[in-house]
Design an enzyme around this catalytic site. Structure first.
Site, PDB file in Angstrom:
ATOM      1  N   HIS A 137       0.827  -1.208   0.000  1.00  0.00           N
ATOM      2  CA  HIS A 137       0.000   0.000   0.000  1.00  0.00           C
ATOM      3  C   HIS A 137       0.858   1.253   0.000  1.00  0.00           C
ATOM      4  CE1 HIS A 137       1.158  -0.261   4.240  1.00  0.00           C
ATOM      5  NE2 HIS A 137       0.847   1.024   4.352  1.00  0.00           N
ATOM      6  N   VAL A 180      21.990  10.461  12.138  1.00  0.00           N
ATOM      7  CA  VAL A 180      22.060  10.980  13.514  1.00  0.00           C
ATOM      8  C   VAL A 180      23.341  11.811  13.664  1.00  0.00           C
ATOM      9  CG1 VAL A 180      20.726   9.069  14.519  1.00  0.00           C
ATOM     10  CG2 VAL A 180      23.191   8.836  14.266  1.00  0.00           C
ATOM     11  N   GLU A 182      24.848  14.278  11.011  1.00  0.00           N
ATOM     12  CA  GLU A 182      23.769  14.541  10.047  1.00  0.00           C
ATOM     13  C   GLU A 182      22.666  15.410  10.658  1.00  0.00           C
ATOM     14  OE1 GLU A 182      25.125  11.543  10.362  1.00  0.00           O
ATOM     15  OE2 GLU A 182      25.277  10.545   8.414  1.00  0.00           O
TER      16      GLU A 182
HETATM   17  P1  H2U Z   1       1.745   2.859   7.005  1.00  0.00           P
HETATM   18  O1  H2U Z   1       1.938   1.389   7.026  1.00  0.00           O
HETATM   19  O2  H2U Z   1       2.663   3.548   6.015  1.00  0.00           O
HETATM   20  O3  H2U Z   1       1.793   3.402   8.384  1.00  0.00           O
HETATM   21  O4  H2U Z   1       0.266   3.114   6.443  1.00  0.00           O
HETATM   22  C1  H2U Z   1      -0.865   2.511   6.953  1.00  0.00           C
HETATM   23  C2  H2U Z   1      -1.899   3.600   7.168  1.00  0.00           C
HETATM   24  O5  H2U Z   1      -3.151   2.986   7.311  1.00  0.00           O
HETATM   25  C3  H2U Z   1      -1.639   4.427   8.428  1.00  0.00           C
HETATM   26  O6  H2U Z   1      -1.477   5.768   8.083  1.00  0.00           O
HETATM   27  C4  H2U Z   1      -3.918   3.692   8.248  1.00  0.00           C
HETATM   28  C5  H2U Z   1      -2.904   4.202   9.269  1.00  0.00           C
HETATM   29  O7  H2U Z   1      -3.362   5.391   9.848  1.00  0.00           O
HETATM   30  N1  H2U Z   1      -4.920   2.807   8.847  1.00  0.00           N
HETATM   31  C6  H2U Z   1      -6.258   3.160   8.790  1.00  0.00           C
HETATM   32  O8  H2U Z   1      -6.609   4.218   8.268  1.00  0.00           O
HETATM   33  N2  H2U Z   1      -7.192   2.327   9.346  1.00  0.00           N
HETATM   34  C7  H2U Z   1      -6.890   1.159   9.976  1.00  0.00           C
HETATM   35  O9  H2U Z   1      -7.786   0.481  10.453  1.00  0.00           O
HETATM   36  C8  H2U Z   1      -5.494   0.724  10.093  1.00  0.00           C
HETATM   37  C9  H2U Z   1      -4.457   1.580   9.457  1.00  0.00           C
END
Ligand code: H2U
Length: 352
Positions: A166, A317, A320
Site C-alpha cells: 500500500h 544521527v 547529520e
Molecule cells: P503505514 O503502514 O505507512 O503506516 O500506512 C498505513 C496507514 O493505514 C496508516 O497511516 C492507516 C494508518 O493510519 N490505517 C487506517 O486508516 N485504518 C486502519 O484500520 C489501520 C491503518
C-alpha cells in the site's frame, strides 16, 4: 599532494534541488561495524488475513468494512494527520511565534488484494493499475489541494505499520517544506538557464552514464549526484512532464516496467524485501493548476536505509542531525553496485 579521486578523497557535493550540500567520505566505508544490527523482518506474510485492516472485506479501526476489492483500493485514512476543517490559529505579529492554518486530507491506497505481494513481484498489468490510480488521485485531490503527496513507506524499518502492499496520500492546503524549497530552486534555475533544472540534469546524466542504473524508452533511473542515503535513487521521465497524470499510455506502461526492474534490483541486493520511503514530486496543484509551472519536472524519489547488509542500516544521527548529511560510498559506487544486480526478482523465475 595527490590528485583528487572521488572514491578516495572526501569532498562536499551540492544538491541544486535543495540548495544544500552533502559530505561524501568514501574512505570511511572500510570501517568495521559494531553498532546496531536490525532484526530481519519475517518474510512469511499470509495472503489474506481477515484481521488485517488493509485486506479486502476486513473491518478497519473505525468500524468501516473494506470492499471486496480485486485491484487497487483507496480509503480515507482513519487516523489522518490533517482534516479539511478546523479553527485557524490566531494571527500573531511576533516573528518568533508564528502559526498558520493547515487543512488537508489523508488517504490510504492498497496496491493489490493480496498481502504477500510487493510491487516488484506483482505483474506488469497490476503495477500499471497502480500508476493509473496514482494519476487519478493526483487529479481528483489536486482539484482542491495545493499539494498532493503520494508516498510509500515500505518495511517496518521505515515505520510501515502493515505488510500489505500500500501507499499513502497526504494532501495539504500549503506547500510542505521540501516542495517549497524545490519550487524556489527550480524556478531560479529556469529563470537563469531557460530550461527546467531536472530536464537539463537528466540530459547531462544520460550523456555521462556514471550514475544511470536503468533506462528504457521513456524513463531513466539514476543515483543522483547529490544522493544522501546509500542507495538513494531518482526516477525521471525523458521528456518534460509536469504531473503524473500527464504521462501518456506508453509512458505509464514503460514506468511500470522500469519500476518492477529497479525494485527487483533493490530486493536482490540482500535477498530481502528492501525497505524504503518513496514518493512522487511534480508541479503543485490546487490554485497552482492554472499558474506557470514550466520549471517543474515530475520525478520519483526512493530513499532506502540499508547500507551494508539486510541488517545494517544507515543512521541519520549525530553529524547529520547537527551539521550536514554525510555518506560513505559515492553515488557512482552505489550506481555501479545497482547496475550489477539482476533485474529479475530473486523470488521469480525469468519466465514469470
Ligand atoms: P503505514 O503502514 O505507512 O503506516 O500506512 C498505513 C496507514 O493505514 C496508516 O497511516 C492507516 C494508518 O493510519 N490505517 C487506517 O486508516 N485504518 C486502519 O484500520 C489501520 C491503518
Amino acid at each position: 599532494m595527490s590528485t583528487f579521486d572521488p572514491i578516495e578523497h572526501q569532498h562536499i557535493r551540492f544538491n541544486p534541488l535543495r540548495g544544500d550540500w552533502v559530505l561524501v567520505s568514501p574512505h570511511r566505508a572500510k570501517r568495521p561495524w559494531k553498532g546496531q544490527v536490525e532484526k530481519l523482518e519475517a518474510e512469511k506474510v499470509p495472503r489474506h488475513d481477515p484481521k488485517n485492516p488493509l485486506c479486502p472485506g476486513a473491518t478497519r479501526s473505525n468500524g468501516e468494512v473494506n470492499e471486496d476489492y480485486e485491484s487497487t483500493y483507496v480509503f480515507k485514512n482513519d487516523f489522518p494527520a490533517m482534516l479539511e476543517e478546523g479553527p485557524p490559529p490566531p494571527p500573531s505579529d511576533d516573528p518568533l511565534f508564528q502559526a498558520a492554518p493547515a487543512y488537508g486530507t489523508c488517504k490510504v491506497m492498497c496496491f493489490h488484494p493480496w498481502s504477500d505481494l510487493t510491487l516488484p513481484i506483482m505483474s506488469h498489468k497490476e503495477v500499471r493499475k497502480v500508476v493509473d490510480a496514482w494519476a487519478e488521485l493526483n487529479v481528483d485531490l489536486g482539484k482542491k489541494f495545493l499539494w498532493v503527496q503520494l508516498f510509500e513507506n515500505k518495511g517496518a524499518m521505515m515505520g510501515c505499520s502493515n505488510p500489505h502492499p500500500h501507499c499513502q496520500v497526504w494532501c495539504s492546503s500549503f506547500l510542505p517544506n521540501e516542495l517549497f524549497v524545490k519550487d524556489k530552486t527550480q524556478k531560479e534555475y529556469y529563470d537563469k538557464y531557460n530550461k527546467p533544472m531536472l530536464v537539463d540534469y537528466t540530459e547531462k546524466e544520460l550523456k555521462k552514464k556514471e550514475r544511470v542504473v536503468l533506462e528504457n524508452d521513456y524513463w531513466v533511473w539514476l543515483v543522483p549526484y547529490w544522493a544522501v542515503w546509500p542507495y538513494e535513487t531518482m526516477l525521471l521521465p525523458k521528456r518534460h512532464v509536469l504531473r503524473i497524470e500527464d504521462l501518456t499510455d506508453a509512458e505509464r506502461d514503460s514506468l511500470a516496467e522500469i519500476m518492477k526492474k529497479l525494485l527487483s534490483k533493490y530486493d536482490n541486493m540482500f535477498e530481502v524485501s528492501f525497505p524504503y520511503s518513496m514518493g512522487w514530486h511534480g508541479a503543485p496543484t490546487g490554485e497552482r493548476l492554472k499558474g506557470d509551472n514550466q520549471h517543474w519536472q515530475l520525478h520519483a524519489l526512493y530513499y532506502p536505509p540499508l547500507l551494508r547488509s539486510a541488517t545494517v542500516k544507515k543512521f541519520m544521527v549525530g553529524y547529520e542531525m547537527l551539521a550536514q548529511s554525510q555518506r560513505d560510498l559515492t553515488a557512482e559506487q552505489a550506481a555501479e553496485k545497482l547496475r550489477g544486480l539482476s533485474e529479475v526478482h530473486y523470488k521469480l523465475t525469468e519466465e514469470s
